[in-house]
Scaffold this motif. Sequence first.
Motif, PDB file in Angstrom:
ATOM      1  N   LEU A 175      -3.683   7.793   0.228  1.00 52.95           N
ATOM      2  CA  LEU A 175      -3.302   6.925   1.066  1.00 52.95           C
ATOM      3  C   LEU A 175      -3.168   8.814   3.187  1.00 52.95           C
ATOM      4  O   LEU A 175      -3.876   8.872   3.988  1.00 52.95           O
ATOM      5  CB  LEU A 175      -1.940   6.338   1.805  1.00 52.95           C
ATOM      6  N   GLU A 209      -4.482   0.253   3.711  1.00 55.19           N
ATOM      7  CA  GLU A 209      -4.634   2.075   2.585  1.00 55.19           C
ATOM      8  C   GLU A 209      -5.902   2.758   3.929  1.00 55.19           C
ATOM      9  O   GLU A 209      -5.313   4.122   3.745  1.00 55.19           O
ATOM     10  CB  GLU A 209      -5.204   1.244   1.940  1.00 55.19           C
ATOM     11  N   SER A 230       1.140  -0.967   0.185  1.00 59.59           N
ATOM     12  CA  SER A 230      -0.276   0.312  -0.098  1.00 59.59           C
ATOM     13  C   SER A 230       0.524   1.476   0.106  1.00 59.59           C
ATOM     14  O   SER A 230       0.499   2.427  -0.261  1.00 59.59           O
ATOM     15  CB  SER A 230      -0.929   0.054   1.327  1.00 59.59           C
TER      16      SER A 230
END
Length: 544
Positions: free
Chosen positions: A456, A389, A138
């Motif tokens: 993010l 995430e 991620s």
Amino acid sequence: MAGGRNGTAIHGLTGKPLLYFTSVFVSLGVFLFGYDQGVMSGIITGPYFKDYFNQPSRAQIGTMVAILEVGAFISSLVVGRVGDIIGRRKTILYGSIIFVVGGALQAFANGMAALILGRIIAGVGVGALSTIVPVYQSEISPPHNRGQLACIEFTGNIVGYATSVWVDYFCSFIESNLSWRIPLFMQCTMGALLAMGALVISESPRWLLDNDHDEEGIVVIANLHGGGDVYNERAREEFREIKMNVLLQRAEGERSYSEMWARYRKRLLIAMSAQAFAQLNGINVISYYAPLVFEQAGWVGRDAILMTGINGIIYVLSTLPPWYLVDRWGRRPILLSGAVVMCLSLATISYWMYIDVHITPQMVVIFVVIYNAFFGYSWGPIPWLYPPEIMPLSIRAKGASLSTATNWAFNWLVGEMTPILQEWIKWRLYLVHAFFCACSFVLVYFTYPETKGVMLEEMDRVFGDQTIAPTPSTTHARSLFGESRAQSPEPPAFDINPPTPGSIRTRKSGGGGGVAGMFKDLFGGGKKESEGGEYRRLDDGDDA
């Protein structure tokens, strides 16, 4: 300026080639997870295995299979903190080494105790890898295809599962104890390959910036998202986004588990529930005990393993559509549609086992395949993508640690109880898991926000729990849970600019670069670049 040494550029790759190369390589981590899930399913029905371990009971088989989750549960609780201290790359390396040790103990086991010890140690490695690999994935992925890269990673998991089943099938023709020792030894080979891969992949740029390795961080970001050019404005803007987020969270100081729970309870509960329902929805009834399921339905011996292998191939193929759908449709539609079809499939399996007619074996195989396909398309990949995430950088590894520990806790529960419940309640077992599929539909519909395409650093706006100030590009994001709390009118005066391109340097490895340098970097003391040591300009030669 091309990427630098110290694990930032790999064989001259930058941009998408580097992203996909890295994603495929770290998928070996979840490949090992999948392989270890499936390898026991074919072994436990083999005559040589049964004879060697004195015809183990269903309860003993359940313990033997599920004990891996004990080690995985313990390590997944610890590895969040470890990953924050030593970095994502070193954690992947150490996890793979531990896995190799556990695999060797299993392959050369001379009794039940040695096999169980090997399973526990391998579980420690699997727990570390299953926690840190999704976090790493991620953190290196751009928002527009973060879901795709995570789904590619999950495909590696299912390829591992399918590989283990077919290895079991072909080894079942060996007329000796090698029929079960070879499949177990294969774990060592693949674990060693992942350990070597950890020597060449990049460190997570977000971890680098969080630990003030700004010079190395901008080079990694440039390699991943700027074509290797540290002057690239997109790469420099991403550096600013990440660095601002790091400094804001550092100022807020929410690093402990208690503070994480107090502020991010909503996110944690969503992340943990996703992993819990991934297990309660019934996948391990198939993954760990597919041959027993098919034997229960009427398939016998090697034919049961063959049906499991065919199911495994379709399972792998089912993980491919999310590559293209998860960043177009979003996470919610995939989870919701998967829950509906899985619920109906499990209920139908239960029905055919209940009426027990001559076509029951064929119908059970059909609906097991349908169930597996929709799990592979939905509740397989998304619960591994979703938790890391939605967590902020400061507690991402810890949050992923708790969600992965939840996975292993429920994994153990299902693995331990399945063979016993298959004897006690028989066909009703599949109705229990169908009920949980229905519950998961309700949970997602009412509580899970959509996160496709969201950077993010913008997740705090999605969940409405931002407290200090937005990062530069988050002011346009809307919260799905209402307005955020009161924010400061102006962000704090942080210096978030990346290092001047002309001044970026990388450390000279004491071993003169190459593999020796990478070993020194991975096993060294972890000193920050700003704390001493020789530096040189990236463009002074020896660029990777």
